[in-house]
Write an enzyme that holds these catalytic residues in place. Structure first.
Site, PDB file in Angstrom:
ATOM      1  CE  LYS A  80      -9.017  17.240  16.277  1.00 62.07           C
ATOM      2  NZ  LYS A  80      -9.079  16.410  17.497  1.00 62.07           N
ATOM      3  CB  SER A 155     -11.103  18.664  19.972  1.00 65.20           C
ATOM      4  OG  SER A 155     -10.276  17.563  19.696  1.00 65.20           O
ATOM      5  CB  SER A 179     -11.114  14.598  20.475  1.00 62.50           C
ATOM      6  OG  SER A 179     -11.144  15.660  21.385  1.00 62.50           O
TER       7      SER A 179
END
Ligand code: GLN
Length: 487
Positions: A80, A155, A179
Protein backbone atom coordinates in the site's frame (compact mmCIF):
# COMPACT_ATOMS: atom_id res chain seq x y z
CA UNK A 1 -4.19 -16.77 -17.51
CA UNK A 2 -0.85 -18.21 -16.51
CA UNK A 3 -1.07 -20.39 -13.43
CA UNK A 4 1.97 -19.16 -11.54
CA UNK A 5 0.44 -15.90 -10.42
CA UNK A 6 -2.49 -17.81 -8.91
CA UNK A 7 -0.23 -19.49 -6.36
CA UNK A 8 -0.47 -18.77 -2.66
CA UNK A 9 2.65 -17.98 -0.64
CA UNK A 10 2.89 -21.49 0.77
CA UNK A 11 2.44 -23.10 -2.63
CA UNK A 12 5.00 -20.83 -4.29
CA UNK A 13 7.40 -21.40 -1.41
CA UNK A 14 7.28 -25.17 -1.84
CA UNK A 15 8.01 -24.81 -5.55
CA UNK A 16 10.86 -22.35 -4.98
CA UNK A 17 12.36 -24.61 -2.36
CA UNK A 18 12.31 -27.60 -4.67
CA UNK A 19 13.64 -25.35 -7.43
CA UNK A 20 10.55 -26.24 -9.44
CA UNK A 21 10.21 -22.57 -10.36
CA UNK A 22 12.47 -19.55 -10.09
CA UNK A 23 11.68 -16.25 -8.47
CA UNK A 24 12.24 -14.54 -11.83
CA UNK A 25 9.57 -16.76 -13.44
CA UNK A 26 7.15 -16.07 -10.62
CA UNK A 27 7.86 -12.34 -10.68
CA UNK A 28 7.45 -12.17 -14.44
CA UNK A 29 4.15 -14.03 -14.19
CA UNK A 30 2.78 -11.46 -11.75
CA UNK A 31 4.13 -8.53 -13.76
CA UNK A 32 2.46 -9.93 -16.85
CA UNK A 33 -0.80 -10.15 -14.96
CA UNK A 34 -0.37 -6.52 -13.85
CA UNK A 35 0.20 -5.59 -17.45
CA UNK A 36 -2.95 -7.36 -18.60
CA UNK A 37 -5.27 -6.06 -15.92
CA UNK A 38 -4.20 -2.62 -14.80
CA UNK A 39 -6.13 -0.83 -17.53
CA UNK A 40 -9.29 -2.41 -16.08
CA UNK A 41 -8.80 -2.36 -12.32
CA UNK A 42 -6.19 0.38 -11.64
CA UNK A 43 -4.90 -1.22 -8.45
CA UNK A 44 -1.35 0.18 -8.66
CA UNK A 45 0.08 3.67 -8.40
CA UNK A 46 3.64 2.60 -9.15
CA UNK A 47 4.97 -0.59 -10.73
CA UNK A 48 8.60 -1.35 -9.93
CA UNK A 49 9.34 -3.83 -12.69
CA UNK A 50 13.11 -3.24 -12.93
CA UNK A 51 13.68 -3.26 -9.20
CA UNK A 52 11.55 -6.39 -8.86
CA UNK A 53 13.32 -8.35 -11.59
CA UNK A 54 16.72 -7.42 -10.21
CA UNK A 55 15.67 -8.53 -6.73
CA UNK A 56 14.26 -11.79 -8.12
CA UNK A 57 17.49 -12.53 -9.99
CA UNK A 58 19.46 -12.00 -6.80
CA UNK A 59 17.12 -14.34 -4.96
CA UNK A 60 17.55 -17.02 -7.60
CA UNK A 61 21.31 -16.82 -7.28
CA UNK A 62 20.94 -17.07 -3.54
CA UNK A 63 18.60 -20.07 -3.74
CA UNK A 64 21.11 -21.90 -5.93
CA UNK A 65 23.61 -21.96 -3.12
CA UNK A 66 21.53 -21.86 0.03
CA UNK A 67 18.96 -24.07 1.63
CA UNK A 68 17.91 -21.35 4.04
CA UNK A 69 14.89 -20.10 2.21
CA UNK A 70 12.18 -18.57 4.36
CA UNK A 71 8.46 -18.49 3.46
CA UNK A 72 8.53 -15.08 1.76
CA UNK A 73 11.84 -15.50 -0.07
CA UNK A 74 11.50 -14.65 -3.73
CA UNK A 75 7.75 -14.06 -3.56
CA UNK A 76 6.24 -10.98 -5.27
CA UNK A 77 4.28 -8.55 -3.15
CA UNK A 78 2.36 -5.30 -3.50
CA UNK A 79 2.63 -2.61 -0.84
CA UNK A 80 0.00 0.00 0.00
CA UNK A 81 1.36 3.38 -0.97
CA UNK A 82 1.20 4.69 2.60
CA UNK A 83 4.17 2.52 3.66
CA UNK A 84 7.60 4.07 3.06
CA UNK A 85 9.84 2.27 0.61
CA UNK A 86 13.38 3.58 0.28
CA UNK A 87 14.02 4.84 -3.23
CA UNK A 88 10.48 4.00 -4.36
CA UNK A 89 7.91 6.78 -4.64
CA UNK A 90 5.45 6.74 -1.74
CA UNK A 91 2.49 8.96 -2.56
CA UNK A 92 -0.35 8.14 -0.15
CA UNK A 93 -2.37 8.70 -3.36
CA UNK A 94 -2.04 12.43 -2.70
CA UNK A 95 -0.79 15.30 -4.81
CA UNK A 96 1.02 16.38 -1.67
CA UNK A 97 3.40 13.42 -1.90
CA UNK A 98 3.14 12.71 -5.63
CA UNK A 99 6.92 12.93 -6.05
CA UNK A 100 8.04 11.93 -2.56
CA UNK A 101 10.80 9.33 -2.54
CA UNK A 102 11.45 8.20 1.04
CA UNK A 103 15.08 8.04 2.16
CA UNK A 104 14.31 5.05 4.42
CA UNK A 105 12.23 1.90 4.62
CA UNK A 106 9.36 1.27 7.00
CA UNK A 107 10.22 -1.45 9.52
CA UNK A 108 7.78 -3.86 7.85
CA UNK A 109 9.62 -3.35 4.56
CA UNK A 110 12.96 -4.05 6.27
CA UNK A 111 11.42 -7.22 7.65
CA UNK A 112 10.16 -8.34 4.24
CA UNK A 113 13.53 -7.54 2.73
CA UNK A 114 15.26 -9.59 5.40
CA UNK A 115 13.26 -12.51 3.99
CA UNK A 116 14.23 -11.48 0.44
CA UNK A 117 10.71 -10.58 -0.62
CA UNK A 118 10.23 -9.07 -4.08
CA UNK A 119 8.29 -5.79 -4.20
CA UNK A 120 6.54 -5.37 -7.53
CA UNK A 121 4.65 -2.16 -6.87
CA UNK A 122 2.77 0.26 -4.67
CA UNK A 123 -1.02 0.21 -4.50
CA UNK A 124 -3.70 2.82 -4.84
CA UNK A 125 -5.65 3.98 -1.81
CA UNK A 126 -7.91 6.73 -0.55
CA UNK A 127 -5.78 9.82 -0.05
CA UNK A 128 -3.89 9.46 3.24
CA UNK A 129 -6.05 6.38 3.95
CA UNK A 130 -9.18 8.49 4.47
CA UNK A 131 -12.10 6.73 2.86
CA UNK A 132 -13.88 3.46 2.24
CA UNK A 133 -13.89 3.14 -1.53
CA UNK A 134 -10.47 4.13 -2.96
CA UNK A 135 -12.34 6.87 -4.83
CA UNK A 136 -10.58 9.53 -2.76
CA UNK A 137 -7.28 8.77 -4.48
CA UNK A 138 -5.96 11.96 -6.08
CA UNK A 139 -4.93 9.91 -9.14
CA UNK A 140 -7.75 7.55 -10.17
CA UNK A 141 -10.31 5.25 -8.57
CA UNK A 142 -9.65 1.49 -8.33
CA UNK A 143 -12.33 -0.85 -9.67
CA UNK A 144 -13.71 -4.00 -8.06
CA UNK A 145 -12.74 -7.03 -10.18
CA UNK A 146 -16.02 -8.80 -9.33
CA UNK A 147 -17.92 -5.96 -11.02
CA UNK A 148 -15.90 -3.20 -12.61
CA UNK A 149 -18.68 -0.66 -12.06
CA UNK A 150 -18.30 -1.05 -8.29
CA UNK A 151 -15.80 0.11 -5.67
CA UNK A 152 -13.27 -2.30 -4.19
CA UNK A 153 -13.70 -0.81 -0.72
CA UNK A 154 -11.02 1.25 0.92
CA UNK A 155 -8.77 2.65 1.85
CA UNK A 156 -6.52 -0.33 0.96
CA UNK A 157 -8.56 -0.98 -2.21
CA UNK A 158 -5.52 -1.33 -4.47
CA UNK A 159 -3.95 -3.99 -2.26
CA UNK A 160 -7.16 -6.01 -2.00
CA UNK A 161 -7.75 -5.85 -5.75
CA UNK A 162 -4.14 -6.76 -6.48
CA UNK A 163 -4.58 -10.00 -4.54
CA UNK A 164 -8.10 -10.83 -5.77
CA UNK A 165 -6.82 -10.54 -9.36
CA UNK A 166 -3.54 -12.43 -8.75
CA UNK A 167 -1.47 -9.40 -9.73
CA UNK A 168 0.71 -10.36 -6.76
CA UNK A 169 0.91 -13.25 -4.32
CA UNK A 170 0.23 -11.14 -1.20
CA UNK A 171 0.01 -7.51 -0.17
CA UNK A 172 0.30 -5.20 2.80
CA UNK A 173 -2.42 -2.76 3.76
CA UNK A 174 -3.11 -0.44 6.69
CA UNK A 175 -6.21 -0.26 8.83
CA UNK A 176 -7.31 2.74 10.91
CA UNK A 177 -11.03 2.01 10.96
CA UNK A 178 -11.47 -0.92 8.59
CA UNK A 179 -9.20 -0.20 5.65
CA UNK A 180 -7.78 -3.72 5.44
CA UNK A 181 -10.89 -5.69 6.38
CA UNK A 182 -13.58 -3.83 4.42
CA UNK A 183 -11.80 -4.04 1.03
CA UNK A 184 -10.81 -7.64 1.80
CA UNK A 185 -14.51 -8.36 2.33
CA UNK A 186 -15.57 -6.53 -0.84
CA UNK A 187 -12.97 -8.39 -2.94
CA UNK A 188 -13.10 -11.90 -1.38
CA UNK A 189 -9.61 -12.06 0.07
CA UNK A 190 -8.25 -12.46 3.61
CA UNK A 191 -7.33 -9.29 5.54
CA UNK A 192 -6.06 -9.04 9.10
CA UNK A 193 -5.86 -5.96 11.29
CA UNK A 194 -3.43 -6.90 14.06
CA UNK A 195 -3.67 -5.77 17.70
CA UNK A 196 -2.54 -2.18 18.14
CA UNK A 197 1.19 -2.39 18.94
CA UNK A 198 1.71 -5.83 17.37
CA UNK A 199 3.24 -4.53 14.11
CA UNK A 200 5.59 -1.56 13.95
CA UNK A 201 4.18 1.66 12.52
CA UNK A 202 7.64 3.08 11.84
CA UNK A 203 7.55 4.28 8.26
CA UNK A 204 3.77 4.07 7.97
CA UNK A 205 2.65 7.57 6.99
CA UNK A 206 0.48 8.65 9.93
CA UNK A 207 -3.27 9.14 9.62
CA UNK A 208 -4.56 8.58 13.17
CA UNK A 209 -1.62 7.29 15.18
CA UNK A 210 -3.58 5.67 18.02
CA UNK A 211 -5.66 3.63 15.55
CA UNK A 212 -3.36 2.81 12.60
CA UNK A 213 -1.95 -0.69 12.11
CA UNK A 214 -0.29 -2.41 9.15
CA UNK A 215 -1.50 -5.90 8.25
CA UNK A 216 -1.54 -8.63 5.58
CA UNK A 217 -3.93 -9.04 2.65
CA UNK A 218 -3.66 -12.58 1.27
CA UNK A 219 -5.35 -15.31 -0.76
CA UNK A 220 -5.80 -17.64 2.20
CA UNK A 221 -5.46 -17.88 5.96
CA UNK A 222 -2.18 -19.81 5.94
CA UNK A 223 -0.60 -17.01 3.93
CA UNK A 224 -1.96 -14.48 6.39
CA UNK A 225 -0.23 -16.34 9.23
CA UNK A 226 3.03 -16.47 7.26
CA UNK A 227 3.01 -12.73 6.63
CA UNK A 228 2.25 -12.09 10.30
CA UNK A 229 5.26 -14.23 11.22
CA UNK A 230 7.35 -11.90 9.11
CA UNK A 231 6.04 -8.49 10.14
CA UNK A 232 4.95 -8.78 13.80
CA UNK A 233 7.15 -7.84 16.71
CA UNK A 234 8.62 -5.13 18.87
CA UNK A 235 10.43 -2.26 17.22
CA UNK A 236 12.43 0.25 19.26
CA UNK A 237 11.65 2.81 16.53
CA UNK A 238 7.92 2.67 17.33
CA UNK A 239 7.30 3.58 20.96
CA UNK A 240 3.79 2.09 20.80
CA UNK A 241 4.96 -1.31 19.62
CA UNK A 242 4.77 -3.91 22.36
CA UNK A 243 7.67 -6.16 23.44
CA UNK A 244 5.69 -9.41 23.53
CA UNK A 245 7.20 -12.50 21.98
CA UNK A 246 5.88 -13.34 18.51
CA UNK A 247 4.35 -16.82 18.31
CA UNK A 248 4.49 -18.95 15.20
CA UNK A 249 1.14 -17.91 13.76
CA UNK A 250 0.81 -21.14 11.78
CA UNK A 251 0.84 -23.20 14.98
CA UNK A 252 -2.90 -23.03 15.61
CA UNK A 253 -4.01 -23.64 12.04
CA UNK A 254 -6.15 -26.67 12.82
CA UNK A 255 -9.49 -27.59 11.25
CA UNK A 256 -11.50 -28.24 14.39
CA UNK A 257 -13.12 -25.67 16.68
CA UNK A 258 -14.01 -27.84 19.66
CA UNK A 259 -13.93 -26.00 22.96
CA UNK A 260 -14.04 -22.50 21.47
CA UNK A 261 -16.76 -20.12 22.64
CA UNK A 262 -17.91 -17.62 20.04
CA UNK A 263 -20.29 -14.74 20.69
CA UNK A 264 -22.43 -13.11 18.01
CA UNK A 265 -22.87 -9.45 18.98
CA UNK A 266 -26.39 -8.45 18.00
CA UNK A 267 -25.43 -4.79 17.61
CA UNK A 268 -23.38 -5.65 14.50
CA UNK A 269 -26.43 -6.87 12.67
CA UNK A 270 -27.43 -3.28 12.12
CA UNK A 271 -30.68 -1.92 10.83
CA UNK A 272 -30.51 -1.41 7.10
CA UNK A 273 -28.00 -4.17 6.52
CA UNK A 274 -28.43 -6.08 3.29
CA UNK A 275 -30.55 -9.19 3.86
CA UNK A 276 -28.21 -11.39 1.81
CA UNK A 277 -25.31 -10.39 4.07
CA UNK A 278 -27.29 -11.39 7.15
CA UNK A 279 -28.28 -14.70 5.55
CA UNK A 280 -24.69 -15.50 4.52
CA UNK A 281 -23.43 -14.71 8.00
CA UNK A 282 -26.03 -16.93 9.62
CA UNK A 283 -24.98 -19.81 7.37
CA UNK A 284 -21.30 -19.18 8.07
CA UNK A 285 -21.89 -19.11 11.82
CA UNK A 286 -23.82 -22.37 11.49
CA UNK A 287 -20.72 -23.80 9.87
CA UNK A 288 -18.56 -22.70 12.81
CA UNK A 289 -20.99 -24.53 15.07
CA UNK A 290 -20.74 -27.70 12.94
CA UNK A 291 -16.97 -27.43 13.28
CA UNK A 292 -17.34 -27.71 17.04
CA UNK A 293 -17.55 -24.11 18.28
CA UNK A 294 -20.03 -23.23 20.98
CA UNK A 295 -22.09 -20.32 19.66
CA UNK A 296 -23.91 -17.72 21.73
CA UNK A 297 -26.28 -15.99 19.30
CA UNK A 298 -27.20 -13.39 21.91
CA UNK A 299 -23.97 -11.59 22.75
CA UNK A 300 -24.28 -7.85 23.37
CA UNK A 301 -21.97 -4.86 23.06
CA UNK A 302 -24.41 -2.00 23.66
CA UNK A 303 -21.89 0.84 23.25
CA UNK A 304 -21.23 -0.18 19.66
CA UNK A 305 -23.73 2.45 18.54
CA UNK A 306 -21.41 5.24 19.71
CA UNK A 307 -18.32 3.91 17.95
CA UNK A 308 -18.87 5.68 14.65
CA UNK A 309 -19.43 9.07 16.28
CA UNK A 310 -16.40 8.62 18.55
CA UNK A 311 -14.23 7.53 15.63
CA UNK A 312 -15.14 10.56 13.54
CA UNK A 313 -13.99 12.82 16.39
CA UNK A 314 -10.84 10.90 17.31
CA UNK A 315 -9.49 10.00 13.87
CA UNK A 316 -9.87 13.51 12.37
CA UNK A 317 -8.43 15.08 15.53
CA UNK A 318 -5.28 12.99 15.24
CA UNK A 319 -5.21 13.52 11.49
CA UNK A 320 -5.38 17.29 11.88
CA UNK A 321 -2.24 17.15 14.03
CA UNK A 322 -0.43 14.60 11.86
CA UNK A 323 -1.08 16.42 8.60
CA UNK A 324 0.24 19.72 9.91
CA UNK A 325 3.65 18.57 8.70
CA UNK A 326 2.66 19.18 5.07
CA UNK A 327 3.42 22.86 5.01
CA UNK A 328 5.13 23.26 1.65
CA UNK A 329 8.48 23.76 3.37
CA UNK A 330 9.82 20.51 4.74
CA UNK A 331 9.10 18.02 1.97
CA UNK A 332 6.46 17.07 -0.54
CA UNK A 333 4.52 19.43 -2.77
CA UNK A 334 5.27 23.14 -2.41
CA UNK A 335 3.22 25.79 -4.15
CA UNK A 336 5.64 28.14 -5.86
CA UNK A 337 3.42 31.08 -6.63
CA UNK A 338 3.27 32.73 -3.23
CA UNK A 339 4.69 35.94 -1.86
CA UNK A 340 5.47 34.76 1.69
CA UNK A 341 5.73 31.69 3.88
CA UNK A 342 2.15 31.82 5.19
CA UNK A 343 0.82 32.02 1.67
CA UNK A 344 3.09 29.16 0.58
CA UNK A 345 1.58 26.95 3.27
CA UNK A 346 -1.96 28.04 2.49
CA UNK A 347 -1.66 27.45 -1.22
CA UNK A 348 0.28 24.21 -0.77
CA UNK A 349 -2.59 22.83 1.30
CA UNK A 350 -5.27 24.27 -0.93
CA UNK A 351 -3.90 22.51 -4.01
CA UNK A 352 -2.07 19.60 -2.40
CA UNK A 353 -4.96 18.08 -0.39
CA UNK A 354 -8.19 16.67 -1.80
CA UNK A 355 -11.66 17.46 -0.39
CA UNK A 356 -11.93 14.50 2.01
CA UNK A 357 -8.57 15.27 3.61
CA UNK A 358 -9.56 18.91 4.02
CA UNK A 359 -12.86 17.84 5.57
CA UNK A 360 -11.02 15.68 8.13
CA UNK A 361 -8.56 18.46 8.99
CA UNK A 362 -11.42 20.87 9.58
CA UNK A 363 -13.39 18.38 11.67
CA UNK A 364 -10.34 17.59 13.75
CA UNK A 365 -9.22 21.16 14.25
CA UNK A 366 -12.73 22.07 15.34
CA UNK A 367 -13.02 19.17 17.77
CA UNK A 368 -9.70 20.09 19.39
CA UNK A 369 -10.26 23.83 19.62
CA UNK A 370 -10.61 25.66 22.95
CA UNK A 371 -14.20 25.58 24.10
CA UNK A 372 -15.04 22.44 22.13
CA UNK A 373 -12.28 20.12 23.27
CA UNK A 374 -14.14 18.93 26.38
CA UNK A 375 -17.43 18.48 24.59
CA UNK A 376 -16.01 16.54 21.65
CA UNK A 377 -12.50 15.15 21.93
CA UNK A 378 -12.51 14.43 25.64
CA UNK A 379 -16.00 12.95 25.47
CA UNK A 380 -14.99 10.73 22.57
CA UNK A 381 -11.99 9.48 24.55
CA UNK A 382 -14.33 8.52 27.39
CA UNK A 383 -16.57 6.65 24.97
CA UNK A 384 -13.46 4.94 23.67
CA UNK A 385 -12.70 3.64 27.16
CA UNK A 386 -16.25 2.34 27.54
CA UNK A 387 -16.06 0.50 24.24
CA UNK A 388 -12.73 -1.02 25.21
CA UNK A 389 -14.07 -2.13 28.59
CA UNK A 390 -17.09 -3.70 26.96
CA UNK A 391 -14.87 -5.81 24.69
CA UNK A 392 -12.75 -6.83 27.72
CA UNK A 393 -15.89 -8.04 29.47
CA UNK A 394 -17.12 -9.91 26.40
CA UNK A 395 -13.79 -11.70 26.11
CA UNK A 396 -14.16 -13.04 29.61
CA UNK A 397 -17.07 -15.06 28.22
CA UNK A 398 -15.98 -15.66 24.63
CA UNK A 399 -12.78 -16.59 22.83
CA UNK A 400 -13.88 -14.58 19.82
CA UNK A 401 -16.76 -12.56 18.40
CA UNK A 402 -18.13 -12.97 14.89
CA UNK A 403 -19.97 -10.40 12.77
CA UNK A 404 -20.20 -9.20 9.19
CA UNK A 405 -17.26 -7.17 7.92
CA UNK A 406 -19.63 -4.70 6.24
CA UNK A 407 -23.39 -4.30 6.26
CA UNK A 408 -23.54 -4.45 2.45
CA UNK A 409 -21.67 -5.82 -0.53
CA UNK A 410 -19.60 -3.48 -2.72
CA UNK A 411 -21.49 -0.37 -3.83
CA UNK A 412 -21.37 1.42 -7.18
CA UNK A 413 -18.56 3.81 -8.03
CA UNK A 414 -19.84 7.31 -7.37
CA UNK A 415 -22.79 6.11 -5.28
CA UNK A 416 -21.57 7.54 -1.96
CA UNK A 417 -19.03 10.06 -3.13
CA UNK A 418 -21.25 13.09 -2.57
CA UNK A 419 -22.57 11.87 0.76
CA UNK A 420 -19.81 11.53 3.38
CA UNK A 421 -22.21 10.21 6.05
CA UNK A 422 -23.23 7.29 3.83
CA UNK A 423 -19.58 6.61 3.09
CA UNK A 424 -18.69 6.69 6.81
CA UNK A 425 -21.52 4.25 7.58
CA UNK A 426 -19.94 1.55 5.46
CA UNK A 427 -17.43 1.09 8.29
CA UNK A 428 -19.86 0.65 11.20
CA UNK A 429 -18.78 -2.95 11.74
CA UNK A 430 -15.03 -2.38 11.56
CA UNK A 431 -14.42 0.93 13.41
CA UNK A 432 -15.07 -0.33 16.96
CA UNK A 433 -12.17 -2.76 16.64
CA UNK A 434 -9.62 0.01 16.07
CA UNK A 435 -11.14 2.05 18.88
CA UNK A 436 -10.58 -0.88 21.23
CA UNK A 437 -7.17 -1.74 19.74
CA UNK A 438 -8.07 -5.42 19.34
CA UNK A 439 -7.30 -7.69 16.36
CA UNK A 440 -9.84 -8.74 13.71
CA UNK A 441 -9.73 -10.67 10.47
CA UNK A 442 -12.06 -10.64 7.46
CA UNK A 443 -12.39 -13.83 5.41
CA UNK A 444 -14.49 -14.76 2.38
CA UNK A 445 -17.87 -16.09 3.53
CA UNK A 446 -20.18 -16.09 0.54
CA UNK A 447 -21.58 -14.13 -2.38
CA UNK A 448 -24.75 -12.23 -3.18
CA UNK A 449 -25.51 -11.53 -6.84
CA UNK A 450 -21.91 -12.30 -7.72
CA UNK A 451 -20.49 -9.92 -5.09
CA UNK A 452 -18.35 -11.12 -2.18
CA UNK A 453 -19.41 -11.10 1.48
CA UNK A 454 -16.87 -10.94 4.32
CA UNK A 455 -17.08 -12.50 7.77
CA UNK A 456 -15.25 -10.65 10.52
CA UNK A 457 -13.74 -12.48 13.49
CA UNK A 458 -12.63 -10.32 16.43
CA UNK A 459 -10.39 -11.43 19.25
CA UNK A 460 -8.59 -10.64 22.47
CA UNK A 461 -5.59 -8.32 22.35
CA UNK A 462 -2.52 -10.20 21.07
CA UNK A 463 -4.57 -13.31 20.38
CA UNK A 464 -4.33 -13.25 16.58
CA UNK A 465 -3.72 -16.99 16.82
CA UNK A 466 -7.30 -17.77 17.81
CA UNK A 467 -8.62 -15.63 14.94
CA UNK A 468 -6.41 -17.46 12.49
CA UNK A 469 -7.49 -20.78 13.96
CA UNK A 470 -11.20 -20.03 13.49
CA UNK A 471 -10.60 -18.52 10.05
CA UNK A 472 -8.55 -21.53 8.97
CA UNK A 473 -11.13 -24.08 10.13
CA UNK A 474 -13.87 -22.21 8.27
CA UNK A 475 -11.75 -21.90 5.14
CA UNK A 476 -10.99 -25.63 5.14
CA UNK A 477 -14.70 -26.38 5.30
CA UNK A 478 -15.72 -23.99 2.50
CA UNK A 479 -14.41 -22.93 -0.88
CA UNK A 480 -15.40 -19.28 -1.19
CA UNK A 481 -11.71 -18.32 -1.16
CA UNK A 482 -11.08 -20.40 -4.27
CA UNK A 483 -13.47 -18.44 -6.50
CA UNK A 484 -11.84 -16.02 -8.90
CA UNK A 485 -13.37 -12.83 -10.30
CA UNK A 486 -14.68 -13.15 -13.86
CA UNK A 487 -12.10 -11.06 -15.70
N1 GLN B 1 -13.00 4.47 6.23
C1 GLN B 1 -12.43 4.91 7.47
C2 GLN B 1 -12.01 6.35 7.35
O1 GLN B 1 -12.19 6.91 6.31
C3 GLN B 1 -11.26 4.04 7.83
C4 GLN B 1 -10.09 4.27 6.99
C5 GLN B 1 -8.91 3.45 7.37
O2 GLN B 1 -9.04 2.42 8.02
N2 GLN B 1 -7.75 3.93 7.01
O3 GLN B 1 -11.52 6.94 8.27
Amino acid sequence: MNELCQLTIHEAHELLKRRGISSVELTKATLKRVDELESKVHACVTITEDIALKAAEKVDNYIKTSNEITPLTGIPTLIKDVICTKGIRTTCSSKMLENFIPPYNATVIEKLKAQKAVIIGKTNMDEFAMGSSTEHSAFFPTHNPWDLSRVPGGSSGGSAVGIATDEAIYALGSDTGGSIRQPAGFCSVVGLKPTYGRVSRFGLVAFASSLDQIGPITKDVTDCALVMNAIAGYDPRDSTSVPYPVPDYTRQLIPDLKGLRIGIPQEYFVEGMQKEVRAALELAIGKLQELGAEIDWEAHLPHTKYALAAYYILAPSEASANLARYDGVKYGFSHQNASNVIETTEKTRQFGFGPEVKRRIMLGTYALSAGYYDAYYLKAQKVRTLIKQEFDQAFQKYDALVAPTSPTTAFKLGEKLEDPMQMYLSDVCTLPINIAGIPAISIPAGFANGLPIGMQIMGKPFDEETLLHIAFAYEQATDWHKRKPPL
